[in-house]
Design a protein around this motif. Structure first.
Motif, mmCIF file in Angstrom:
data_model
loop_
_atom_site.group_PDB
_atom_site.id
_atom_site.type_symbol
_atom_site.label_atom_id
_atom_site.label_comp_id
_atom_site.label_asym_id
_atom_site.label_seq_id
_atom_site.Cartn_x
_atom_site.Cartn_y
_atom_site.Cartn_z
ATOM 1 N N LEU A 173 -4.333 2.608 -9.411
ATOM 2 C CA LEU A 173 -3.844 1.704 -8.372
ATOM 3 C C LEU A 173 -4.880 0.673 -7.927
ATOM 4 O O LEU A 173 -6.077 0.934 -7.888
ATOM 5 C CB LEU A 173 -3.431 2.488 -7.125
ATOM 6 N N SER A 174 -4.355 -0.490 -7.552
ATOM 7 C CA SER A 174 -5.102 -1.460 -6.752
ATOM 8 C C SER A 174 -4.074 -2.089 -5.808
ATOM 9 O O SER A 174 -2.923 -1.672 -5.779
ATOM 10 C CB SER A 174 -5.759 -2.507 -7.650
ATOM 11 N N SER A 185 -11.306 -3.251 -6.759
ATOM 12 C CA SER A 185 -10.529 -2.116 -7.263
ATOM 13 C C SER A 185 -9.650 -2.522 -8.448
ATOM 14 O O SER A 185 -9.314 -1.682 -9.289
ATOM 15 C CB SER A 185 -9.667 -1.520 -6.146
ATOM 16 N N PRO A 238 -8.301 4.109 -5.401
ATOM 17 C CA PRO A 238 -9.654 3.586 -5.594
ATOM 18 C C PRO A 238 -10.741 4.322 -4.812
ATOM 19 O O PRO A 238 -11.876 4.374 -5.265
ATOM 20 C CB PRO A 238 -9.551 2.120 -5.140
ATOM 21 N N ASN A 239 -10.412 4.860 -3.663
ATOM 22 C CA ASN A 239 -11.470 5.460 -2.842
ATOM 23 C C ASN A 239 -10.860 6.375 -1.776
ATOM 24 O O ASN A 239 -9.639 6.484 -1.651
ATOM 25 C CB ASN A 239 -12.329 4.362 -2.178
ATOM 26 N N ALA A 242 -8.394 4.830 1.045
ATOM 27 C CA ALA A 242 -7.047 4.512 0.558
ATOM 28 C C ALA A 242 -6.264 5.796 0.260
ATOM 29 O O ALA A 242 -5.096 5.927 0.647
ATOM 30 C CB ALA A 242 -7.131 3.632 -0.693
ATOM 31 N N SER B 175 -11.263 7.827 7.402
ATOM 32 C CA SER B 175 -10.821 9.090 6.799
ATOM 33 C C SER B 175 -11.230 10.283 7.644
ATOM 34 O O SER B 175 -10.788 11.406 7.392
ATOM 35 C CB SER B 175 -11.436 9.248 5.398
ATOM 36 N N ASN B 239 -9.356 -1.752 5.269
ATOM 37 C CA ASN B 239 -9.401 -2.796 4.244
ATOM 38 C C ASN B 239 -8.050 -2.911 3.547
ATOM 39 O O ASN B 239 -7.125 -2.141 3.819
ATOM 40 C CB ASN B 239 -10.508 -2.498 3.213
ATOM 41 N N ASP B 241 -7.050 -2.344 0.365
ATOM 42 C CA ASP B 241 -6.543 -1.251 -0.478
ATOM 43 C C ASP B 241 -5.916 -0.151 0.366
ATOM 44 O O ASP B 241 -4.840 0.352 0.053
ATOM 45 C CB ASP B 241 -7.673 -0.685 -1.356
ATOM 46 N N ALA B 242 -6.584 0.233 1.444
ATOM 47 C CA ALA B 242 -6.064 1.309 2.286
ATOM 48 C C ALA B 242 -4.749 0.888 2.962
ATOM 49 O O ALA B 242 -3.773 1.647 2.986
ATOM 50 C CB ALA B 242 -7.101 1.727 3.325
ATOM 51 N N GLY B 243 -4.711 -0.304 3.520
ATOM 52 C CA GLY B 243 -3.520 -0.771 4.222
ATOM 53 C C GLY B 243 -2.351 -0.991 3.286
ATOM 54 O O GLY B 243 -1.198 -0.637 3.590
ATOM 55 N N ASN B 244 -2.649 -1.577 2.147
ATOM 56 C CA ASN B 244 -1.618 -1.854 1.161
ATOM 57 C C ASN B 244 -0.979 -0.551 0.667
ATOM 58 O O ASN B 244 0.252 -0.426 0.598
ATOM 59 C CB ASN B 244 -2.282 -2.614 0.001
ATOM 60 N N MET B 245 -1.818 0.440 0.349
ATOM 61 C CA MET B 245 -1.273 1.695 -0.198
ATOM 62 C C MET B 245 -0.548 2.502 0.873
ATOM 63 O O MET B 245 0.489 3.108 0.609
ATOM 64 C CB MET B 245 -2.381 2.504 -0.867
ATOM 65 N N LEU B 246 -1.073 2.496 2.099
ATOM 66 C CA LEU B 246 -0.373 3.183 3.190
ATOM 67 C C LEU B 246 1.010 2.563 3.411
ATOM 68 O O LEU B 246 2.030 3.264 3.443
ATOM 69 C CB LEU B 246 -1.215 3.119 4.472
#
Lengths: 298, 298
Positions: A173-174, A185, A238-239, A242, B175, B239, B241-246
């Motif tokens: 994923l990115s 990412s 990625p981390n 996320a 996290s 960031n 990646d975290a917001g997008n995936m959530l």
């Protein structure tokens, strides 16, 4: 039958597995163990502070009769668990009511990680589409590099093979589906996917955005030709931030059923979060013990 | 009534709002506009390639009669939209079927961002617990620093005040819930929360993990004394990646109802994703137009 039930169905071991539970101090842990002992799947070994274990057991009359003979008093349960595992290689390890950090550091210290591998965490969810979806690694690595995430991805593939998948689709994923220097990412996802190119019946693609990875409609709309788009079995995040927020969002905002696995270790490891209920713990145990080739049922 | 309906109930403007839709080329965009025009909320201005707009309208007989008089042909619709907005300050702007990048860059180029502010994106979800939950910023900033996320947080607070919140609880996510050098987002969250200390009826706390932010049970289990724990209205993510995936997890895996807002601009901005359906687009328009103090209904 639920998607998570299907994963372990017909893949449970034939003989009872000795399950070494480290710090089983809560009612929810003990009742999950008691249920699965009664079903004949496990032979629980309760390892930790005997007074605390007895106290918790005494509130559970049914569990007490089943479990009270299997307590080993220990002041350093992770160290003692490692010794037990080394003597009984067919046994499995379970995190009870101790901190994840202590448990995971103990696994590394005891050299229970497979040579050349990393220990990683896979969460598995039952999504609204009723398919099992694995997400890795949502809790162990803070900011894994490409080499580490290649090993995390390999662990996921191993786990799905063990669970009987004929074909495996992995989305790295990115936030975007085109590699771009401005989004690190996405470049990393491309490198990870390239490492797994040209395998038989194992498809690893990236960068993919989450919508493209899991939504057949998004795959059609975006005219994707990816073998993975719209039907990923595994999402590689990625981390930590996320993965943590994605998994906790599904758990705590969407109340989506889930279980949690550890991969890359020499023995099965059962890894439930503190927030996990009785059913989630039982699913996690069943999945951790499923598909060991030498002991398959029927 | 759904939680998102409650947000705009009794807060819609009394007079029709001129809504400048940039690139309204799809049936779903046009029917959403037509529905809200029929309800008396908006006066749509369709700005873009006249041939493409007419083609899309011709397939929608009802919408055609309502909307066909309001087309402005434009080869550079974002530039022309900016001119219109500067002439008609009571109007609002809407992304039609054009790329988000083009739309957002056009807003910046047209100086529609408030002086000293940043433009940011808030997604709002109806969670299983039936409360509206805002998440910011899931799509504009790749890796915002502390100063940028302070402005993103301020935009969210402004938006909730405009929507009528008496008290506002903001969780700055990481996290973990204890600031630790090894997890940069946790240190940043502490700095952001400190910036908003000692406000009246506005509580900003961080670092909070997502479970602690939204789950009353997690707040009890972890014995948290935070004013925000277990009842956050807003989640500030670290960031992209975290917001997008959530957000995509909640949208595409949990099918959770949502709408999308842009904050920090001089006029209301309606910002639906390409994947949004008719109802989500209508909710987004209603929310973007709600609570402008000077024109409140009743």
């Amino acid at each position: 039958m639920s998607p998570l039930d299907q994963l372990w169905q017909n893949k449970l071991p034939q003989a009872r597995v000795p399950l070494i539970a480290v710090g089983p101090y809560s009612a929810v842990t003990l009742t999950a163990l008691s249920d699965l002992a009664a079903e004949g799947l496990i032979r629980p070994v309760l390892l930790g502070d005997r007074v605390k274990i007895r106290h918790a057991l005494s509130a559970l009359s049914h569990a007490e009769s089943l479990l009270s003979g299997q307590i080993i008093d220990s002041e350093r349960p992770m160290e003692d668990a490692a010794v037990l595992i080394s003597h009984y290689p067919d046994s499995a390890l379970m995190k009870g009511d101790i901190h994840s950090d202590v448990f995971l550091r103990g696994i590394v210290a005891a050299k229970l990680v497979k040579p050349g591998r990393l220990m990683s965490h896979l969460a598995v969810f039952e999504t609204n589409e009723k398919r099992p979806l694995f997400i890795t690694d949502p809790s162990i690595f803070i900011n894994p590099d490409v080499a580490q995430r290649i090993k995390i991805t390999a662990n996921a593939i191993d786990t799905l093979q063990r669970l009987g998948y004929d074909e495996i689709r992995v989305a790295v994923l990115s936030s975007v589906e085109t590699a771009s220097e401005s989004i690190p990412s996405s470049m990393e996802a491309r490198a990870i996917a390239a490492h797994f190119a040209n395998l038989e019946r194992i498809f690893v693609d990236g960068p993919l955005s989450l919508d493209l990875a899991v939504s057949a409609e998004a795959a059609r709309t975006k005219a994707s030709r990816s073998e993975v788009a719209g039907r990923a079995d595994v999402l590689v995040v990625p981390n930590l931030d996320a993965g943590n927020m994605l998994c906790k969002g599904l758990n705590f905002l969407a109340a989506m059923p889930s279980a949690n696995l550890i991969a890359g270790t020499v023995c099965p490891v059962v890894f439930s979060s503190r927030a996990a209920g009785r059913e989630e713990r039982k699913q996690t145990i069943r999945l951790a013990l499923s598909g060991r080739r030498d002991t398959l049922r029927a």
